[in-house]
Design a protein around this motif. Structure first.
Motif, short mmCIF file in Angstrom:
data_model
loop_
_atom_site.label_atom_id
_atom_site.label_comp_id
_atom_site.label_asym_id
_atom_site.label_seq_id
_atom_site.Cartn_x
_atom_site.Cartn_y
_atom_site.Cartn_z
N MET A 1 -31.68 24.03 -0.83
CA MET A 1 -31.15 22.95 -1.67
C MET A 1 -30.33 23.55 -2.81
SD MET A 1 -33.20 19.92 -3.71
CE MET A 1 -33.52 19.03 -2.19
N VAL A 2 -29.21 22.94 -3.12
CA VAL A 2 -28.35 23.40 -4.19
C VAL A 2 -28.86 22.86 -5.52
CG1 VAL A 2 -26.00 23.41 -5.08
CG2 VAL A 2 -26.39 23.42 -2.62
N ALA A 3 -28.89 23.68 -6.55
CA ALA A 3 -29.36 23.24 -7.86
C ALA A 3 -28.49 22.13 -8.40
CB ALA A 3 -29.37 24.43 -8.83
N GLU A 4 -29.10 21.24 -9.19
CA GLU A 4 -28.35 20.12 -9.75
C GLU A 4 -27.19 20.64 -10.59
OE1 GLU A 4 -29.04 16.03 -12.31
OE2 GLU A 4 -30.69 17.43 -12.01
N GLY A 5 -26.01 20.05 -10.37
CA GLY A 5 -24.83 20.43 -11.10
C GLY A 5 -24.04 21.54 -10.44
N ALA A 6 -24.65 22.21 -9.44
CA ALA A 6 -23.93 23.28 -8.77
C ALA A 6 -23.06 22.71 -7.67
CB ALA A 6 -24.94 24.28 -8.18
N SER A 7 -22.10 23.48 -7.24
CA SER A 7 -21.20 23.06 -6.18
C SER A 7 -21.72 23.54 -4.84
CB SER A 7 -19.79 23.61 -6.41
OG SER A 7 -19.24 23.06 -7.58
N ALA A 8 -21.78 22.64 -3.86
CA ALA A 8 -22.16 23.03 -2.51
C ALA A 8 -20.98 23.74 -1.84
CB ALA A 8 -22.55 21.77 -1.70
N PRO A 9 -21.26 24.63 -0.90
CA PRO A 9 -20.16 25.28 -0.18
C PRO A 9 -19.29 24.24 0.51
CG PRO A 9 -22.29 26.33 0.29
CD PRO A 9 -22.58 25.07 -0.45
N LEU A 10 -17.99 24.48 0.51
CA LEU A 10 -17.09 23.50 1.09
C LEU A 10 -16.96 23.66 2.60
CD1 LEU A 10 -14.27 23.28 -1.59
CD2 LEU A 10 -16.26 21.82 -1.26
N ASN A 11 -18.09 23.68 3.27
CA ASN A 11 -18.08 23.73 4.72
C ASN A 11 -18.94 22.61 5.30
OD1 ASN A 11 -20.60 24.60 4.04
ND2 ASN A 11 -20.51 26.56 5.12
N ARG A 12 -19.31 21.66 4.44
CA ARG A 12 -20.15 20.56 4.88
C ARG A 12 -19.34 19.47 5.53
NH1 ARG A 12 -24.34 17.96 1.21
NH2 ARG A 12 -24.67 17.05 3.26
N VAL A 13 -19.98 18.78 6.44
CA VAL A 13 -19.39 17.63 7.11
C VAL A 13 -20.27 16.42 6.83
CG1 VAL A 13 -18.81 16.59 9.33
CG2 VAL A 13 -18.31 19.01 8.92
N LEU A 14 -19.67 15.33 6.38
CA LEU A 14 -20.39 14.07 6.24
C LEU A 14 -20.20 13.26 7.52
CD1 LEU A 14 -19.63 12.95 2.57
CD2 LEU A 14 -21.86 13.53 3.53
N ALA A 15 -21.30 12.77 8.06
CA ALA A 15 -21.21 11.94 9.26
C ALA A 15 -20.49 10.64 8.96
CB ALA A 15 -22.60 11.66 9.81
N SER A 16 -20.76 10.07 7.77
CA SER A 16 -20.11 8.80 7.43
C SER A 16 -20.04 8.62 5.93
CB SER A 16 -20.86 7.62 8.06
OG SER A 16 -22.12 7.44 7.44
N VAL A 17 -19.01 7.89 5.50
CA VAL A 17 -18.90 7.39 4.14
C VAL A 17 -18.66 5.90 4.24
CG1 VAL A 17 -17.54 7.37 2.01
CG2 VAL A 17 -18.00 9.55 3.17
N HIS A 18 -19.48 5.11 3.54
CA HIS A 18 -19.26 3.67 3.39
C HIS A 18 -18.88 3.45 1.93
CE1 HIS A 18 -21.52 2.04 7.08
NE2 HIS A 18 -21.51 3.36 7.19
N PHE A 19 -17.66 3.00 1.70
CA PHE A 19 -17.17 2.87 0.32
C PHE A 19 -16.72 1.44 0.08
CE2 PHE A 19 -15.62 5.83 -3.13
CZ PHE A 19 -15.40 4.83 -4.06
N ASP A 20 -17.41 0.75 -0.82
CA ASP A 20 -17.07 -0.63 -1.15
C ASP A 20 -15.88 -0.66 -2.12
OD1 ASP A 20 -18.22 -2.82 0.04
OD2 ASP A 20 -20.02 -2.79 -1.19
N ILE A 21 -14.69 -0.92 -1.60
CA ILE A 21 -13.55 -1.07 -2.50
C ILE A 21 -13.58 -2.43 -3.19
CG2 ILE A 21 -12.11 0.58 -1.29
CD1 ILE A 21 -10.67 -1.78 0.04
#
Length: 301
Positions: free
Chosen positions: A1-21
């Motif tokens: 787990m990444v510590a709060e406030g730290a940046s995760a490595p930019l190799n992650r993939v999100l399966a989905s984003v649901h964004f209410d515009i």
């Protein structure tokens, strides 16, 4: 787990984003919590949307949906939303989808969006047994006449402006026989229906499932794993698409997703789901739990 406030490595993939515009909706569908909770329609400012996109610090999103609970086509500046989609993200998008209740459109803005050929799928939501009376009873104050007119015009614009975009409906039925009735309505107009059984959602005005309400147990499939992101119209990261106010994990307009997903606030929420879920106002009543199979709500077509 990444510590709060730290940046995760930019190799992650999100399966989905649901964004209410858009927050809220002009309909009062009997199965939707919006009908009893969100009485005012709100819209995200395009610049805030862009800030949120810039803070999703992953490499790729498999499917990005421009909705969670709100009615997307009520946004008063869709072209500006798509401008931000073209310039703000640091990630690639595999599939872009927008959903509507097919009761309202600013057609000039929708035409602008379709001309860009960026949208992969337009979805219309509809419920009932495939008849006007059933549809209007479940989705007041929608009218069958507006619904049908939208299907026809959107199909024509799709054919003219972006022929590769898919047209689909998500259709709640109560009997397998209803799928045949809907197919006779939708398929000749060029729309592919996906059928679902009724889902009991906390805050809905009616329960038409015909089954006993059984609250789920443990961490639900929406929160488990951390590879799905749900965002409210103001940038608030929420737990799921089963309720618009189930929780608050942080503000994506000012925080990186890597910090939010690894935050103590989100971890505490997951711990409460595991250990004291029955005491939670919304999740304690929700049907989705650790053993929930979302595919069980799909009706074979």
């Amino acid at each position: 787990m990444v510590a709060e406030g730290a940046s995760a490595p930019l190799n992650r993939v999100l399966a989905s984003v649901h964004f209410d515009i858009v927050g809220g909706c002009q309909l009062r569908c009997v199965g939707c919590p919006n009908s009893t909770i969100l009485n005012k329609v709100t819209r995200i400012e395009p610049s805030v949307f862009g800030s949120c996109l810039a803070n999703i610090d992953v490499d790729h999103v498999a499917i990005f949906r421009l909705f969670n609970y709100g009615e997307s086509l009520l946004h008063d500046d869709l072209p500006a939303i798509f401008d931000e989609l073209e310039t703000a993200p640091r990630f690639s998008i595999g599939f872009l989808e927008m959903s509507t209740n097919a009761q309202f459109a600013r057609w000039d803005q929708l035409e602008d969006v379709l001309r860009r050929r960026r949208l992969n799928r337009l979805v219309v939501s509809c419920d009932g047994d495939g008849t006007p009376a059933s549809y209007e009873r479940l989705r007041p104050p929608a009218t069958w006449e507006k619904f049908m007119a939208f299907l026809v015009k959107a199909r024509r614009l799709r054919d003219q402006l972006c022929p590769d975009m898919e047209l689909m409906t998500r259709t709640v039925v109560f009997d397998v026989a209803h799928t045949a009735a809907w197919k006779t309505v939708l398929e000749p107009l060029g729309w592919r229906p996906e059928f679902r059984w009724w889902i009991n959602l906390v805050g809905a005005s009616e329960d038409l499932s015909g089954r006993n309400w059984q609250p789920g147990e443990g961490t639900c499939p929406f929160v488990r794993g951390g590879d799905n992101l749900y965002v409210d119209w103001n940038g608030t990261v929420v737990p799921c698409c089963a309720h618009p106010h189930a929780g608050d994990f942080g503000d994506l307009s000012t925080q990186k997703w890597s910090a939010i997903v690894s935050s103590a606030k989100r971890a505490d929420f997951g711990e409460q789901l595991e250990t004291n879920r029955a005491a939670m106002d919304i999740c304690g009543k929700c049907e989705f739990g650790a053993k929930s199979d979302l595919g069980a709500y799909l009706v074979p077509s």
